[in-house]
Design an enzyme around this catalytic site. Structure first.
Site, PDB file in Angstrom:
ATOM      1  N   GLY A  84      34.269  60.941  36.988  1.00  0.00           N
ATOM      2  CA  GLY A  84      33.551  61.964  37.735  1.00  0.00           C
ATOM      3  C   GLY A  84      32.156  61.556  38.164  1.00  0.00           C
ATOM      4  O   GLY A  84      31.709  61.887  39.259  1.00  0.00           O
ATOM      5  N   THR A  85      31.456  60.813  37.307  1.00  0.00           N
ATOM      6  CA  THR A  85      30.091  60.403  37.646  1.00  0.00           C
ATOM      7  C   THR A  85      30.094  59.508  38.877  1.00  0.00           C
ATOM      8  O   THR A  85      29.289  59.697  39.800  1.00  0.00           O
ATOM      9  CB  THR A  85      29.431  59.691  36.454  1.00  0.00           C
ATOM     10  OG1 THR A  85      29.286  60.620  35.383  1.00  0.00           O
ATOM     11  CG2 THR A  85      28.061  59.143  36.833  1.00  0.00           C
ATOM     12  N   GLN A  96      35.334  70.281  36.220  1.00  0.00           N
ATOM     13  CA  GLN A  96      35.794  71.300  35.276  1.00  0.00           C
ATOM     14  C   GLN A  96      36.771  72.284  35.923  1.00  0.00           C
ATOM     15  O   GLN A  96      37.244  73.205  35.240  1.00  0.00           O
ATOM     16  CB  GLN A  96      34.597  72.069  34.711  1.00  0.00           C
ATOM     17  CG  GLN A  96      33.678  71.256  33.837  1.00  0.00           C
ATOM     18  CD  GLN A  96      34.315  70.816  32.528  1.00  0.00           C
ATOM     19  OE1 GLN A  96      35.324  71.343  32.092  1.00  0.00           O
ATOM     20  NE2 GLN A  96      33.715  69.807  31.894  1.00  0.00           N
ATOM     21  N   SER A 144      37.697  64.060  37.366  1.00  0.00           N
ATOM     22  CA  SER A 144      37.698  63.084  36.274  1.00  0.00           C
ATOM     23  C   SER A 144      38.980  63.228  35.459  1.00  0.00           C
ATOM     24  O   SER A 144      39.377  64.342  35.112  1.00  0.00           O
ATOM     25  CB  SER A 144      36.479  63.306  35.377  1.00  0.00           C
ATOM     26  OG  SER A 144      36.413  62.315  34.373  1.00  0.00           O
ATOM     27  N   GLY A 145      39.610  62.105  35.114  1.00  0.00           N
ATOM     28  CA  GLY A 145      40.893  62.131  34.441  1.00  0.00           C
ATOM     29  C   GLY A 145      40.858  62.665  33.029  1.00  0.00           C
ATOM     30  O   GLY A 145      41.783  63.359  32.591  1.00  0.00           O
ATOM     31  N   THR A 178      38.814  45.219  41.646  1.00  0.00           N
ATOM     32  CA  THR A 178      40.213  45.237  41.238  1.00  0.00           C
ATOM     33  C   THR A 178      40.603  46.632  40.766  1.00  0.00           C
ATOM     34  O   THR A 178      39.919  47.235  39.938  1.00  0.00           O
ATOM     35  CB  THR A 178      40.461  44.225  40.106  1.00  0.00           C
ATOM     36  OG1 THR A 178      40.079  42.922  40.548  1.00  0.00           O
ATOM     37  CG2 THR A 178      41.923  44.220  39.693  1.00  0.00           C
ATOM     38  N   CYS A 199      27.578  64.925  28.221  1.00  0.00           N
ATOM     39  CA  CYS A 199      26.919  63.845  28.966  1.00  0.00           C
ATOM     40  C   CYS A 199      25.417  63.843  28.776  1.00  0.00           C
ATOM     41  O   CYS A 199      24.752  62.862  29.077  1.00  0.00           O
ATOM     42  CB  CYS A 199      27.262  63.959  30.454  1.00  0.00           C
ATOM     43  SG  CYS A 199      29.012  63.747  30.795  1.00  0.00           S
TER      44      CYS A 199
END
Length: 385
Positions: free
Chosen positions: A71-72, A181, A201-202, A239, A327
């Site tokens: 996410g960042t 979120q 974000s995963g 990659t 965070c």
């Protein structure tokens, strides 16, 4: 000892399906997708399948999904990429006063680089005013970045109404949404909602850490942050993280399978926690207590008890919660979200966030409430002493 994990907004347990898919990708389908031999082609096919799976959850094109490290990076790519690509059109950016650090810190850097940032205030429930937003838009406005769900109190912003307002008032403005979120908790339709960029974000949806994606509407003008091998249409060289992407694709599919039942389960957990907290002395709930709020977040202040003390007291009982955004936990300070909604001094440093995931149960909520009822009087006596 039992373990009750109520810190799912910080990270989630990886699902069995995700773990199996990641392991297979790492041990069997391990080719570099940029290689032209069979192993590379197989890895490239896995990337495509993951993109397709994610795109279906949003009803967008697969080519509009860019894999990132999380996410960042997605937020940074959207903000820096859009700001510098569109600087000739203007230098004004609009956001809110309660954004995550992955948005407000990049914006602070952009401010130092000569961009003008407007921070919209929020009401007592964490919601912006559409009128304030409309008044803030000017000829130089090139980008608006507003989070879908606040990570600390669960406030849900009126994203669809914001998108419609922006396109009506200034059609060429880019609309970025931090949905870290929100994805997996809401049905999100970027085309209908007029969203140009969307960050996900995963590890917030029972997927792997270190992977996320940025939805980038076709035709949106952004500059890359990273240059090199030209992967992902030159927008994000490096990659490709095939195992991460594969896991994220599976997590996305799982999140939106039996979606209504999963979200109803989260709401029931939240409502049970809210009902129990309301019976405890000296507890203040932050934000909305109805279903206008996100289904998985409860933020509550406990008078007379510092959040750090309560967090560790609960930890000793096998209950894991958060004293705020994970965070920012290494950089102590008063929450911008709590200040933004007008939380009083009494509760600013005594707030705990409970956040639920699909593996949590009502029995865990009941057990936690019982522990809280026993702990709070003891901790308050200790503080007075």
């Amino acid at each position: 000892m039992r373990e009750i994990y109520f810190d799912n907004s910080a990270t989630t347990k990886v699902s069995e399906g995700v773990a199996a898919a990641v392991l297979k990708s790492m041990t069997e389908d391990y080719g570099n997708p940029s290689s032209r031999h069979k192993k590379g082609v197989e890895a490239e096919a896995l990337l495509k399948d993951a993109r397709v799976a994610i795109a279906k959850t949003l009803k967008v094109q697969e080519k509009e999904i860019l894999f990132t490290s999380g996410g960042t990076e997605s937020n940074n790519m959207a903000l820096f990429g859009a700001a510098f690509a569109n600087r000739r059109a203007g230098n004004h950016i609009i956001t809110t006063a309660i954004e995550h650090a992955a948005v407000y810190q990049p914006l602070a850097v952009l401010e130092q680089a000569g961009f003008r940032i407007t921070y919209l205030p929020v009401d007592a429930f964490g919601h912006i005013s559409l009128k304030d937003l409309e008044n803030a838009i000017c000829e130089d406005t090139i980008l608006v970045s507003i989070m879908y769900v606040n990570n600390e109190i669960g406030a849900v912003e009126p994203i669809e109404e914001i998108g419609a307002l922006l396109k009506r008032k200034k059609p060429d403005v880019l609309f970025h949404v931090d949905a870290i979120q929100a994805y997996g908790k809401f049905l999100i339709r970027p085309k209908r909602m007029k969203i140009d960029m969307l960050s996900v974000s995963g590890h917030k949806i029972h997927g792997p850490k270190g992977v996320g994606f940025l939805y980038l509407r076709e035709g949106s003008k952004v500059k890359p942050l990273m240059y090199g091998g030209g992967q992902q249409r030159g927008l994000r060289s490096g990659t490709d993280n095939v195992p991460g992407a594969v896991g994220l694709g599976v997590a996305a599919q799982e999140a939106y399978t039996d979606f209504e039942q999963k979200i109803e389960h989260l709401y029931q957990l939240r409502e049970k926690m809210l009902a129990g907290l309301s019976k405890l002395e000296g507890v203040q709930i932050h934000g909305c207590t109805d279903r206008e709020n996100a289904p998985h977040i409860v933020s509550a202040g406990f008078s007379g008890v510092r959040s750090e003390v309560l967090l560790h007291a609960l930890e000793e009982e096998g209950i894991y919660v958060s004293s705020g955004s994970a965070c920012s936990s290494n950089h102590p300070g008063i929450s911008g979200a709590l200040k933004g909604i007008g939380v009083t001094e009494e509760f600013l440093d005594s707030t705990i966030r409970f956040s639920f995931g699909h593996f949590n149960t009502e029995e865990e909520v009941e057990a936690s409430l019982l522990v809280l009822a026993q702990l709070l009087p003891k901790l308050r006596r200790y503080r007075r002493g």
